[in-house]
Design a protein around this motif. Structure first.
Motif, short mmCIF file in Angstrom:
data_model
loop_
_atom_site.label_atom_id
_atom_site.label_comp_id
_atom_site.label_asym_id
_atom_site.label_seq_id
_atom_site.Cartn_x
_atom_site.Cartn_y
_atom_site.Cartn_z
N GLU A 169 0.81 -1.23 0.00
CA GLU A 169 0.00 0.00 0.00
C GLU A 169 0.84 1.27 0.00
OE1 GLU A 169 -3.48 0.23 2.42
OE2 GLU A 169 -3.32 -1.88 3.01
N ALA A 170 2.15 1.14 0.21
CA ALA A 170 2.99 2.32 0.46
C ALA A 170 2.89 3.39 -0.62
CB ALA A 170 4.44 1.89 0.64
N ALA A 171 2.85 2.98 -1.88
CA ALA A 171 2.86 3.96 -2.97
C ALA A 171 1.63 4.84 -2.98
CB ALA A 171 3.00 3.24 -4.32
N GLY A 172 0.51 4.33 -2.45
CA GLY A 172 -0.73 5.10 -2.46
C GLY A 172 -1.04 5.82 -1.18
N LEU A 173 -0.14 5.78 -0.21
CA LEU A 173 -0.41 6.40 1.09
C LEU A 173 -0.14 7.91 1.05
CD1 LEU A 173 1.24 3.76 3.47
CD2 LEU A 173 -1.21 4.10 3.05
N PRO A 174 -0.96 8.70 1.76
CA PRO A 174 -0.67 10.13 1.88
C PRO A 174 0.66 10.36 2.59
CG PRO A 174 -2.90 9.60 2.64
CD PRO A 174 -2.19 8.30 2.46
N GLU B 109 13.63 -1.06 -0.15
CA GLU B 109 12.58 -1.23 -1.15
C GLU B 109 11.81 0.08 -1.36
OE1 GLU B 109 10.52 -3.23 -4.08
OE2 GLU B 109 12.30 -3.87 -2.97
N LEU B 110 11.56 0.82 -0.29
CA LEU B 110 10.90 2.12 -0.41
C LEU B 110 11.70 3.05 -1.30
CD1 LEU B 110 9.73 2.87 3.26
CD2 LEU B 110 8.25 2.47 1.29
N ARG B 111 13.00 3.16 -1.05
CA ARG B 111 13.83 4.06 -1.83
C ARG B 111 13.94 3.57 -3.27
NH1 ARG B 111 12.45 6.74 1.54
NH2 ARG B 111 13.61 8.11 2.92
N GLY B 112 14.01 2.25 -3.44
CA GLY B 112 14.08 1.69 -4.79
C GLY B 112 12.87 2.01 -5.63
N ARG B 113 11.72 2.14 -4.96
CA ARG B 113 10.47 2.48 -5.66
C ARG B 113 10.24 3.98 -5.74
NH1 ARG B 113 6.00 -1.81 -3.15
NH2 ARG B 113 7.27 -3.71 -3.36
N GLY B 114 11.15 4.77 -5.19
CA GLY B 114 11.00 6.21 -5.22
C GLY B 114 9.96 6.74 -4.25
N ILE B 115 9.65 5.96 -3.20
CA ILE B 115 8.67 6.38 -2.19
C ILE B 115 9.44 7.06 -1.06
CG2 ILE B 115 6.91 5.60 -0.55
CD1 ILE B 115 6.52 3.15 -2.41
N MET B 116 9.28 8.38 -0.94
CA MET B 116 10.14 9.16 -0.07
C MET B 116 9.47 9.51 1.26
SD MET B 116 12.58 9.01 -2.09
CE MET B 116 13.83 9.99 -1.27
N LEU B 117 8.72 8.57 1.83
CA LEU B 117 8.13 8.80 3.15
C LEU B 117 9.25 8.81 4.20
CD1 LEU B 117 5.12 6.29 2.97
CD2 LEU B 117 4.99 8.78 2.82
N PRO B 118 9.21 9.76 5.15
CA PRO B 118 10.23 9.75 6.21
C PRO B 118 10.04 8.52 7.10
CG PRO B 118 8.53 11.37 6.71
CD PRO B 118 8.24 10.87 5.32
N ALA C 7 20.13 1.43 8.08
CA ALA C 7 18.89 1.94 7.52
C ALA C 7 18.96 3.45 7.33
CB ALA C 7 17.71 1.58 8.42
N MET C 8 19.60 4.15 8.27
CA MET C 8 19.74 5.59 8.12
C MET C 8 20.62 5.94 6.94
SD MET C 8 19.82 7.18 11.97
CE MET C 8 19.76 8.85 11.28
N LYS C 9 21.66 5.14 6.72
CA LYS C 9 22.50 5.37 5.54
C LYS C 9 21.72 5.16 4.25
CE LYS C 9 26.94 4.19 7.69
NZ LYS C 9 28.06 3.21 7.74
N ALA C 10 20.68 4.31 4.33
CA ALA C 10 19.83 4.06 3.16
C ALA C 10 18.72 5.08 3.03
CB ALA C 10 19.23 2.65 3.24
N GLY C 11 18.65 6.06 3.97
CA GLY C 11 17.68 7.13 3.83
C GLY C 11 16.70 7.31 4.97
#
Length: 203
Positions: A43-48, A69-78, A94-98
């Motif tokens: 659901e991550a891509a469609g979340l506000p 996986e989030l960063r790979g999909r371009g989903i930039m949620l903090p 994980a912090m190094k990964a964003g």
């Protein structure tokens, strides 16, 4: 009425999910609960836009895998990583990964809310910077190659004579290109032109 800021809790421990849900809802956040990384990623891509509280150790996918996986999909949620004892190395990775931050369990309410608010502020700042970069790049796209070369020379601190020598043109021609560049960017000062260049990633 101001809409509550969403927080997405991703943790395989039902007791943790219930506890965080109560804490966050009573603190004014809108909460969504996920039992694991696989469910969340569906659901991550469609979340506000909101903050993710992500457990680092889960049976389906660990937090580091979810973060990648989030960063790979371009989903930039903090993302704020939740760690148990001995998981600090994974949280740092994980912090190094964003990821925005991490917090060790058990955590105090104030410490958790402070990290969520910090992640929210950083996310808004990042989106603002990203928007400015796109706008600045669009402005530079109207410049000719020569005008862009002059701007890059200015960023590097080169005088007109040096730029003229490097380009094989006269200093007067450099001045003309510079004037045209300033006019197209609609700026009155060198500082304003440099600001647009920096926002567009020219350094």
């Amino acid at each position: 009425m101001t809409q509550s800021y969403p927080v997405y809790v991703v943790d395989d421990d039902e007791a943790i999910r219930r506890s965080l849900s109560f804490l966050l809802r009573t603190s004014g956040y809108a909460v969504r609960l996920f039992e694991g990384g696989v469910e969340f990623l569906k659901e991550a891509a469609g979340l506000p836009a909101g903050c993710v509280l992500l457990d680092v150790r889960m049976p389906d996918m660990d937090g580091l895998e979810v973060q990648r996986e989030l960063r790979g999909r371009g989903i930039m949620l903090p993302v704020v990583i939740m760690t148990g004892h001995g998981d600090v190395d994974m949280a740092v990775s994980a912090m190094k990964a964003g990821a925005s931050d991490f917090i060790a369990k058990p955590f105090e309410k104030g410490a958790l809310l402070a990290r969520i608010e910090a992640a929210k502020r950083q996310s808004l700042a990042d989106r603002d910077a990203s928007g400015k970069a796109v706008d600045a790049q669009a402005q530079l796209n109207i410049l000719t190659d020569r005008e862009r070369e002059v701007l890059i020379g200015l960023v590097r601190g080169l005088p007109n004579k040096t730029m003229a020598h490097d380009m094989g043109i006269s200093p007067r021609t450099v001045e003309i290109h510079r004037a045209h560049m300033m006019e197209k960017l609609k700026v009155k000062s060198l500082a304003d032109a440099l600001r647009i260049a920096f926002q567009a990633g020219i350094a």
